[in-house]
Design a protein around this motif. Sequence first.
Motif, PDB file in Angstrom:
ATOM      1  N   LEU A  25      75.530  16.050  45.458  1.00 29.76           N
ATOM      2  CA  LEU A  25      74.257  15.934  44.751  1.00 29.76           C
ATOM      3  C   LEU A  25      74.159  16.946  43.606  1.00 29.76           C
ATOM      4  N   ALA A  47      76.083  15.584  40.862  1.00 24.88           N
ATOM      5  CA  ALA A  47      75.351  14.487  40.213  1.00 24.88           C
ATOM      6  C   ALA A  47      74.249  15.038  39.306  1.00 24.88           C
ATOM      7  N   GLN A  56      72.931  12.349  36.620  1.00 22.65           N
ATOM      8  CA  GLN A  56      72.902  11.084  37.341  1.00 22.65           C
ATOM      9  C   GLN A  56      71.613  11.074  38.158  1.00 22.65           C
ATOM     10  N   ILE A 113      71.904   7.860  43.379  1.00 23.70           N
ATOM     11  CA  ILE A 113      73.234   7.877  43.988  1.00 23.70           C
ATOM     12  C   ILE A 113      73.213   7.013  45.249  1.00 23.70           C
ATOM     13  N   VAL A 145      68.580  11.469  43.218  1.00 25.99           N
ATOM     14  CA  VAL A 145      69.435  12.654  43.330  1.00 25.99           C
ATOM     15  C   VAL A 145      68.615  13.922  43.505  1.00 25.99           C
TER      16      VAL A 145
END
Lengths: 214, 214
Positions: free
Chosen positions: A22, A25, A30, A33, A68
């Motif tokens: 995480l 990410a 991002q 996820i 995320v």
Amino acid sequence: MGTSENIPRPCVMRLPHYYRRLLQALQNHQAIISSQELGEEAGVPAAQARRDLSYLGEAGRPGVGYGVAELASRLERFLGLGELKEAILVGAGNLGRALASYPGFGRYGLRIVALFDRDPTKIGARIGALEVRPMEELGAFVRQRKIKIGILATPAPPAQSIAEWMAEAGIAVIWNFAPVSLELPARVMVFNEDLAARLATLSYYMMQGKEPRG
Amino acid sequence: MGTSENIPRPCVMRLPHYYRRLLQALQNHQAIISSQELGEEAGVPAAQARRDLSYLGEAGRPGVGYGVAELASRLERFLGLGELKEAILVGAGNLGRALASYPGFGRYGLRIVALFDRDPTKIGARIGALEVRPMEELGAFVRQRKIKIGILATPAPPAQSIAEWMAEAGIAVIWNFAPVSLELPARVMVFNEDLAARLATLSYYMMQGKEPRG
DNA sequence: TAGATTGTTAATCGATTAACAATC
DNA sequence: TAGATTGTTAATCGATTAACAATC
């Protein structure tokens, strides 16, 4: 839902891997996820990742995935990474110095606030921002600052008696890097980190030529 | 009996603890040891210790116990501790230096034969009997000496590409202390040692106030 | 023989996985 | 709506434990 249930230990050990994924990410901006991606990081199927994360409550959205940022902060709360955890470290040898300056700990809420060693020639040496203190000061320091975590990075022989001093001074959790099994009152939690034992399992799997899980 | 069966991974991880207890017994000139005593070291009931040891074949005598010296040498063979295992180590930071001079490894058959680092200012420095070499020499060294084990003790960012160089040069087993999950061809075995992840589980159990197994 | 302790069977327990209804 | 992905149920799989015959 949450902390009161009984969570399988293998699951607890996987949660930090999801958390690491995480963080990565987050860095990549991002936003969403999947259980698939999280599972890959921990080396388990997506179903396992979902099951694991379900212990935090309903954390994802069906048809979409996991947010995320939200999941990361849930994991932080769940694992207690946001809490400041002050620790003392005993043993200013190579391993002790490595641990005292390990860069990843801060992010997980650990702060090593003092460093002790038996060896008079090491007293006063600076390691990062810390100065090596004599063992005799350990008890008073721990009591005064109400430290709960002791990291033990000495050789095997003195480890047991140092652990006992720690316990007497009120240390509740010992992270033990010395290759001995400590005999302590049940109220003290011990987490053993035994590199030689890990090496032995590595040796076994290497001979077998078969992959374990990691 | 023996190496061809499928041994539970938790069992493989307990065997080194029995072994450690046996070394201690040897030092104390204790000739016979019970499954009870062995189980205590690993934190499991006697029945579990017996079951685990039964994977080595019939190693004890009913009504008597296990012969300390015999069981120790069986475990050594079983785990491959007698084999010389040559390894290279990458990363001459605090952790790398700690590993390079870790006293317990020799007893388990591991010999670190070279030390590499990217940082030009570290090249040539001596750590114990070893001299820090430049990363560029890694491939040739590994090929020439047919080294199979690589220990990775760098920070996270360079770890993946160094692991790839290792793999290309013929390294079969990577003991990874960098906090990343490595993406490598399936033939390369990876053993992860993630201190931050361990800290996170410690954090969790500390909050719960409940003892895990160690 | 009596007492102790192994090795192993069978029963229990717990974790993983497949599958799918519910949801977006 | 069609496609995707969660959360969870039920089935499977694997590890632990209790119990005991066999052995010393």
